[in-house]
Design a protein around this motif. Structure first.
Motif, PDB file in Angstrom:
ATOM      1  N   VAL A 117      40.400   2.295  -3.864  1.00  0.00           N
ATOM      2  CA  VAL A 117      39.210   2.317  -4.728  1.00  0.00           C
ATOM      3  C   VAL A 117      38.815   0.887  -5.113  1.00  0.00           C
ATOM      4  O   VAL A 117      37.631   0.522  -5.058  1.00  0.00           O
ATOM      5  CB  VAL A 117      39.459   3.182  -5.986  1.00  0.00           C
ATOM      6  N   ALA A 118      39.797   0.068  -5.468  1.00  0.00           N
ATOM      7  CA  ALA A 118      39.508  -1.322  -5.848  1.00  0.00           C
ATOM      8  C   ALA A 118      38.890  -2.086  -4.678  1.00  0.00           C
ATOM      9  O   ALA A 118      37.927  -2.844  -4.866  1.00  0.00           O
ATOM     10  CB  ALA A 118      40.776  -2.013  -6.327  1.00  0.00           C
ATOM     11  N   LEU A 119      39.414  -1.882  -3.476  1.00  0.00           N
ATOM     12  CA  LEU A 119      38.858  -2.579  -2.314  1.00  0.00           C
ATOM     13  C   LEU A 119      37.446  -2.089  -2.005  1.00  0.00           C
ATOM     14  O   LEU A 119      36.566  -2.892  -1.678  1.00  0.00           O
ATOM     15  CB  LEU A 119      39.767  -2.408  -1.096  1.00  0.00           C
ATOM     16  N   ALA A 120      37.208  -0.794  -2.129  1.00  0.00           N
ATOM     17  CA  ALA A 120      35.857  -0.254  -1.901  1.00  0.00           C
ATOM     18  C   ALA A 120      34.865  -0.867  -2.890  1.00  0.00           C
ATOM     19  O   ALA A 120      33.762  -1.278  -2.505  1.00  0.00           O
ATOM     20  CB  ALA A 120      35.858   1.266  -2.027  1.00  0.00           C
ATOM     21  N   ILE A 121      35.247  -0.957  -4.141  1.00  0.00           N
ATOM     22  CA  ILE A 121      34.375  -1.564  -5.158  1.00  0.00           C
ATOM     23  C   ILE A 121      34.146  -3.040  -4.844  1.00  0.00           C
ATOM     24  O   ILE A 121      33.015  -3.537  -4.931  1.00  0.00           O
ATOM     25  CB  ILE A 121      34.967  -1.373  -6.573  1.00  0.00           C
ATOM     26  N   ALA A 122      35.205  -3.736  -4.443  1.00  0.00           N
ATOM     27  CA  ALA A 122      35.065  -5.157  -4.092  1.00  0.00           C
ATOM     28  C   ALA A 122      34.114  -5.331  -2.906  1.00  0.00           C
ATOM     29  O   ALA A 122      33.248  -6.220  -2.932  1.00  0.00           O
ATOM     30  CB  ALA A 122      36.436  -5.755  -3.769  1.00  0.00           C
ATOM     31  N   PHE A 123      34.245  -4.486  -1.878  1.00  0.00           N
ATOM     32  CA  PHE A 123      33.329  -4.552  -0.737  1.00  0.00           C
ATOM     33  C   PHE A 123      31.884  -4.305  -1.173  1.00  0.00           C
ATOM     34  O   PHE A 123      30.971  -4.999  -0.735  1.00  0.00           O
ATOM     35  CB  PHE A 123      33.709  -3.525   0.333  1.00  0.00           C
ATOM     36  N   GLU A 124      31.693  -3.304  -2.018  1.00  0.00           N
ATOM     37  CA  GLU A 124      30.341  -2.976  -2.472  1.00  0.00           C
ATOM     38  C   GLU A 124      29.730  -4.132  -3.273  1.00  0.00           C
ATOM     39  O   GLU A 124      28.568  -4.476  -3.078  1.00  0.00           O
ATOM     40  CB  GLU A 124      30.351  -1.703  -3.328  1.00  0.00           C
ATOM     41  N   LEU A 125      30.522  -4.728  -4.150  1.00  0.00           N
ATOM     42  CA  LEU A 125      30.019  -5.846  -4.955  1.00  0.00           C
ATOM     43  C   LEU A 125      29.774  -7.092  -4.102  1.00  0.00           C
ATOM     44  O   LEU A 125      28.771  -7.789  -4.293  1.00  0.00           O
ATOM     45  CB  LEU A 125      30.989  -6.156  -6.094  1.00  0.00           C
ATOM     46  N   LEU A 126      30.671  -7.357  -3.156  1.00  0.00           N
ATOM     47  CA  LEU A 126      30.500  -8.521  -2.280  1.00  0.00           C
ATOM     48  C   LEU A 126      29.208  -8.411  -1.487  1.00  0.00           C
ATOM     49  O   LEU A 126      28.404  -9.346  -1.461  1.00  0.00           O
ATOM     50  CB  LEU A 126      31.693  -8.659  -1.328  1.00  0.00           C
ATOM     51  N   THR A 127      29.005  -7.282  -0.812  1.00  0.00           N
ATOM     52  CA  THR A 127      27.800  -7.153   0.011  1.00  0.00           C
ATOM     53  C   THR A 127      26.540  -7.066  -0.852  1.00  0.00           C
ATOM     54  O   THR A 127      25.491  -7.551  -0.445  1.00  0.00           O
ATOM     55  CB  THR A 127      27.900  -5.946   0.969  1.00  0.00           C
ATOM     56  N   LEU A 128      26.660  -6.494  -2.035  1.00  0.00           N
ATOM     57  CA  LEU A 128      25.512  -6.483  -2.954  1.00  0.00           C
ATOM     58  C   LEU A 128      25.122  -7.909  -3.307  1.00  0.00           C
ATOM     59  O   LEU A 128      23.941  -8.267  -3.294  1.00  0.00           O
ATOM     60  CB  LEU A 128      25.844  -5.691  -4.222  1.00  0.00           C
ATOM     61  N   PHE A 129      26.106  -8.743  -3.588  1.00  0.00           N
ATOM     62  CA  PHE A 129      25.860 -10.128  -3.954  1.00  0.00           C
ATOM     63  C   PHE A 129      25.331 -10.946  -2.773  1.00  0.00           C
ATOM     64  O   PHE A 129      24.375 -11.715  -2.909  1.00  0.00           O
ATOM     65  CB  PHE A 129      27.145 -10.764  -4.506  1.00  0.00           C
ATOM     66  N   VAL A 130      25.934 -10.783  -1.603  1.00  0.00           N
ATOM     67  CA  VAL A 130      25.597 -11.622  -0.451  1.00  0.00           C
ATOM     68  C   VAL A 130      24.300 -11.190   0.223  1.00  0.00           C
ATOM     69  O   VAL A 130      23.456 -12.024   0.549  1.00  0.00           O
ATOM     70  CB  VAL A 130      26.757 -11.658   0.568  1.00  0.00           C
TER      71      VAL A 130
END
Length: 193
Positions: free
Chosen positions: A154-167
């Motif tokens: 779950v933490a990695l999924a959230i990190a992926f979502e936030l990273l791509t949202l930001f980039v």
């Protein structure tokens, strides 16, 4: 009276099914007229441009994390629905879903939907290589989710979502939202990148 297949044979069978589904995906995409690799004539490990002709054409891109998250989600779904089935059977189930999506995603109807409702204005579909790798990355996400605690997934999924949202101002959540129920304010915000 039937004799149950040895566990190793059963595992091999289901892994062979998963591989056959990937091969079927590639064959169907070829029959649909998808290009094997980027029309640029070469293969890159990663395509950093989002609204470029190389996006969705190479081994990976900024949408690769979304496919890894598919693997996380399909692992959870397979665990709920097929808990009593062997692990490799659950993986085959996940590959079936991903392959079906990859074929649908590269149909004229979905390509047009992406062009009209999302930030993917020039999207022309995936290369066969990219689509196949999307399924491979989904399988890697599935395998990862099977090996680590749920909170890590779950933490990695959230990190992926936030990273791509930001980039790139896009991620799996926004991609699904914009396909199903486009929001003009989000599209405007994404187009400003």
């Amino acid at each position: 009276m039937s004799i149950a297949a040895p566990p190793a044979s059963r595992r091999f069978f289901w892994f062979a099914v998963a591989f056959a589904l990937l091969v079927a995906q590639v064959v169907i995409l070829h029959a649909m007229g998808r290009v094997p690799i980027c029309e640029c004539g070469y293969v890159k490990l990663f395509e950093p441009g989002v609204n470029t002709s190389g996006n969705s054409q190479h081994l990976s891109d900024w949408y690769t994390p979304s496919h890894i998250i598919h693997g996380f989600l399909f692992y959870g779904l397979a665990w709920l629905l097929l808990r009593s089935q062997p692990f490799a059977a659950r993986l085959s189930f996940a590959v079936l879903i991903e392959a079906a999506w990859e074929i649908a995603e590269n149909s004229p109807m979905i390509i047009d939907r992406y062009r009209n409702a999302t930030m993917a204005l020039g999207y022309s579909g995936d290369s066969i290589l990219n689509s196949g790798m999307d399924t491979v990355f989904m399988a890697l996400g599935f395998l990862f989710a099977a090996r680590v605690p749920v909170w890590v997934t779950v933490a990695l999924a959230i990190a992926f979502e936030l990273l791509t949202l930001f980039v790139i101002r896009d991620n799996l959540t926004l991609n699904v939202l914009m396909l199903v129920y486009p929001v003009e304010a989000i599209k405007t915000w994404q187009d400003a990148l």
